[in-house]
Design an enzyme around this catalytic site. Sequence first.
Site, PDB file in Angstrom:
ATOM      1  N   ASN A 134      75.157  19.410  59.861  1.00 42.18           N
ATOM      2  CA  ASN A 134      73.906  19.274  60.593  1.00 42.18           C
ATOM      3  C   ASN A 134      72.898  18.580  59.683  1.00 42.18           C
ATOM      4  O   ASN A 134      72.665  19.035  58.560  1.00 42.18           O
ATOM      5  CB  ASN A 134      73.386  20.653  61.010  1.00 42.18           C
ATOM      6  CG  ASN A 134      74.350  21.364  61.949  1.00 42.18           C
ATOM      7  OD1 ASN A 134      74.992  20.719  62.777  1.00 42.18           O
ATOM      8  ND2 ASN A 134      74.464  22.671  61.810  1.00 42.18           N
ATOM      9  N   GLY A 151      69.794  20.016  63.541  1.00 39.58           N
ATOM     10  CA  GLY A 151      69.893  21.477  63.492  1.00 39.58           C
ATOM     11  C   GLY A 151      70.055  22.028  62.087  1.00 39.58           C
ATOM     12  O   GLY A 151      70.505  23.165  61.904  1.00 39.58           O
ATOM     13  N   HIS A 209      75.441  20.824  53.305  1.00 39.74           N
ATOM     14  CA  HIS A 209      76.572  21.750  53.437  1.00 39.74           C
ATOM     15  C   HIS A 209      77.407  21.337  54.636  1.00 39.74           C
ATOM     16  O   HIS A 209      76.895  20.767  55.603  1.00 39.74           O
ATOM     17  CB  HIS A 209      76.088  23.197  53.589  1.00 39.74           C
ATOM     18  CG  HIS A 209      75.049  23.383  54.647  1.00 39.74           C
ATOM     19  ND1 HIS A 209      73.712  23.100  54.432  1.00 39.74           N
ATOM     20  CD2 HIS A 209      75.140  23.803  55.931  1.00 39.74           C
ATOM     21  CE1 HIS A 209      73.031  23.331  55.540  1.00 39.74           C
ATOM     22  NE2 HIS A 209      73.870  23.764  56.470  1.00 39.74           N
TER      23      HIS A 209
END
Length: 113
Positions: free
Chosen positions: A86, A92, A99
């Site tokens: 994301n 988001g 990550h």
Amino acid sequence: MADCLFCKIANGDIPTEFVYEDDEIVAFKDINPQAPVHILLIPREHIESADDISKENSYLIGRIFEVANKVAKEHNLEQGYRIVNNCKEHGGQTVNHIHFHLLAGRHMLWPPG
Ligand code: 5GP
Ligand code: ZN
């Protein structure tokens, strides 16, 4: 980065059990799993988001995918998995240290919401 949650996890300031670790990459279970298997893979180096991948640091992204399939094999995910990143607000992203989510153990939906 002193104030970054995932830097603190990676450097041990927040004790976390690692599914995998080496000098460049760590992987650990997501605190709020969205699938039977939900593991986060991060570089130890603080890169804010996918929008900050450069020629200099992009090898770490390749390493993350290499580690992801190693972790997948260890979790017997022969039926497959999904890797999600994301990026920034509309993507988001809620933790501003890049990550990758490794999600597995059920059929994933498409398109995503
Ligand atoms: P994002 O929404 O930025 O793509 O994903 C951030 C992820 O980090 C979320 O899935 C959230 O559950 C997870 N997360 C947030 N804080 C912690 C934490 O302290 N420990 C762990 N293991 N996961 C966390
Ligand atoms: Zn960080």
